[in-house]
Scaffold this motif. Sequence first.
Motif, PDB file in Angstrom:
ATOM      1  N   SER A 195       0.818  -1.216   0.000  1.00  0.00           N
ATOM      2  CA  SER A 195       0.000   0.000   0.000  1.00  0.00           C
ATOM      3  C   SER A 195       0.851   1.265   0.000  1.00  0.00           C
ATOM      4  O   SER A 195       0.405   2.322  -0.440  1.00  0.00           O
ATOM      5  N   ASP A 196       2.099   1.165   0.472  1.00  0.00           N
ATOM      6  CA  ASP A 196       3.007   2.321   0.491  1.00  0.00           C
ATOM      7  C   ASP A 196       3.798   2.453  -0.806  1.00  0.00           C
ATOM      8  O   ASP A 196       4.639   3.345  -0.951  1.00  0.00           O
ATOM      9  N   GLY A 197       3.542   1.537  -1.763  1.00  0.00           N
ATOM     10  CA  GLY A 197       4.233   1.595  -3.042  1.00  0.00           C
ATOM     11  C   GLY A 197       5.560   0.875  -3.062  1.00  0.00           C
ATOM     12  O   GLY A 197       6.181   0.744  -4.127  1.00  0.00           O
ATOM     13  N   ILE A 198       6.026   0.380  -1.926  1.00  0.00           N
ATOM     14  CA  ILE A 198       7.300  -0.329  -1.839  1.00  0.00           C
ATOM     15  C   ILE A 198       7.050  -1.833  -1.930  1.00  0.00           C
ATOM     16  O   ILE A 198       6.118  -2.373  -1.317  1.00  0.00           O
TER      17      ILE A 198
ATOM     18  N   ASN B 242      14.031   7.312  -9.629  1.00  0.00           N
ATOM     19  CA  ASN B 242      13.767   6.213 -10.563  1.00  0.00           C
ATOM     20  C   ASN B 242      13.293   4.953  -9.840  1.00  0.00           C
ATOM     21  O   ASN B 242      12.296   4.327 -10.236  1.00  0.00           O
ATOM     22  N   LEU B 243      13.999   4.578  -8.789  1.00  0.00           N
ATOM     23  CA  LEU B 243      13.705   3.316  -8.117  1.00  0.00           C
ATOM     24  C   LEU B 243      12.404   3.368  -7.327  1.00  0.00           C
ATOM     25  O   LEU B 243      11.712   2.355  -7.178  1.00  0.00           O
ATOM     26  N   LYS B 244      12.057   4.546  -6.846  1.00  0.00           N
ATOM     27  CA  LYS B 244      10.776   4.689  -6.159  1.00  0.00           C
ATOM     28  C   LYS B 244       9.620   4.366  -7.110  1.00  0.00           C
ATOM     29  O   LYS B 244       8.617   3.760  -6.710  1.00  0.00           O
ATOM     30  N   LYS B 245       9.781   4.719  -8.390  1.00  0.00           N
ATOM     31  CA  LYS B 245       8.735   4.474  -9.394  1.00  0.00           C
ATOM     32  C   LYS B 245       8.509   2.984  -9.632  1.00  0.00           C
ATOM     33  O   LYS B 245       7.445   2.580 -10.098  1.00  0.00           O
ATOM     34  N   ILE B 246       9.533   2.172  -9.343  1.00  0.00           N
ATOM     35  CA  ILE B 246       9.372   0.729  -9.559  1.00  0.00           C
ATOM     36  C   ILE B 246       9.262  -0.030  -8.234  1.00  0.00           C
ATOM     37  O   ILE B 246       9.436  -1.240  -8.179  1.00  0.00           O
ATOM     38  N   GLY B 247       9.017   0.732  -7.146  1.00  0.00           N
ATOM     39  CA  GLY B 247       8.710   0.093  -5.870  1.00  0.00           C
ATOM     40  C   GLY B 247       9.905  -0.272  -5.023  1.00  0.00           C
ATOM     41  O   GLY B 247       9.799  -1.161  -4.170  1.00  0.00           O
TER      42      GLY B 247
END
Length: 576
Positions: free
Chosen positions: A409-412, A443-448
């Motif tokens: 749910s936090d995107g991670i 960048n990496l936040k966008k892919i979790g």
Amino acid sequence: MKRKSLVTALAAVMSASVLLTACGQTSSTTSGNDEKKTDLTKATSTVIKATDTSKLPASAKARKDTMVIGMQSPDAGNLIPYLSDSSYNYYLCEMLYSSLGSIADDGTPVPGMASWNVSSDGLTYTFKIKDGAKYSNGTPVKADDVKFTFEYLLDPSYKGKMFDPTTTYIKGWEAFNKGTSKDLEGVKVVDDKTVKITLEQKNATAIYTLASTLIMSKDYFGKNYAPGNDAAVDALQNAPVGAGAWVLKSKKDGQEYDFDANDKYWGGAPKIKHILIKSVTDDTAIQEIKTGGVDMIEASSTVCSEENVSELTDAGFINMRINPTWGYGLLYINNKNPMFSDVKVRRALAYGLDRANIDKAAYGKYAQVINQPLPVVSWAYDASGITNYKYDPDKANKLLDEAGWKKGSDGIRTKDGKKFQIHFLQSTGNTVADKFVAVAKENLKKIGIDFVAEPMEFKQVLAKTTSHDFEMTFMATGFTTADPDQSASFKTNGIQNYQQYSNKNIDDLSNQELKELDKTKRKAVFKKLYKQLSDDMPIIPLYERNDMYPISSKITGIEPTTFKDFTNYLSKAEIK
């Protein structure tokens, strides 16, 4: 072949990589004004000449017999060849010691302190040392010293990362390395000036390795040495004696290293009497040469960016050489860490990082993305069949889903109850590393993936990386010879395989290319090898770039090439 191990952190790249499609093109010369219109990615070597030498600072002009070189700080100690893990220490060793051979501008071995011939079967190399070759303490260089040097490097107690015994094939190396033999069978002293080195099998890299190995005095370093115990050798690393062009006068580790010319140097006494290596950082290097604090900046100690080239050109009194670099920038990822053991994850990282944006932000036109760990300038380079990991978050997300990492749910992402959080070792004090962290985090936040940078000094990053105590870090690597072999870096348990990667196919292909003497056939093996590495992504190649050597117009005679370091020119350099 050996790489120069972990050359430096990102913003201080030693021999990162090249922007050319081939080597051997004509060098170009340009004025500072013309340079801004010149695409240096299309030239083999570009010289930007000083436009106003009258602007030379008074402090630099006042130094009549001393040249000051700005360089990132070498490690404390480590002034014995092949004990260092950084190029900075290796440069100091190249000043202090001599190898049997020298190198041509294109990197091919040529006679130097010794000449040689090779037997018809390609297995025995006979070296004849020059009669006038002496160490700085006045003792002659002898064949015994050559044998001792290879005994030290093949000793089971050798602790360095610069020499891989598994790729030398010197006859009897394994028995000596395992301690079952007290004699290194393949190295025979014929007389004081002649030594024969015999291999167990043909080796394409042999002459590169044998001719480039820096030779150590047995009388000095080996007086208390015994096979299996090299502690007495290592104890002398702060008081080196070599046959190089320079003698260490004094040092303040992390600050400066003061050298005097060696008047006993076999190549002729250097024309400059003193050289001072002065510690600089990416933040201070440009200002140091502009104000006269240094006369040259070692290429990896500043960034070859459009901004820096422009600023140095505007100074007026600085000559610059811009060369394609013989190496590449890379992202080390620990393959034994469960987060990265799945090839789909490693490929996802390659797709999920906007490497083109990182390179452009750092270097502008002086760098570009690569997808295999090999510079374009290499004769072995072949891009056909290599996957283009162009920035594609959708592909990255799909691969991570397939690998079982699901977004919460936090995107991670999580897998087996563990969050996908990467701890990144970040070398402090360099602007390019800062640029990388900013882009990578987004960048990496966008892919979790949660990306956490842990800033620390480069020496700490280096120590953790070489001991496999890391998850991810950014480095650059360069080569010690012009041969493209990297078996020490990618073979299972290779001495420089810091990413702990293992693939039997790569092991087999590495052995094949080492044994293949026909260049065309060897290139075909390399093609398969680099295709496999590109598919596996054990490390993520980030860029190839150019080296920039800013040199004060008061200094002449230093003309580094892609394959030939500045240290090879210092003994012939002059102060105008």
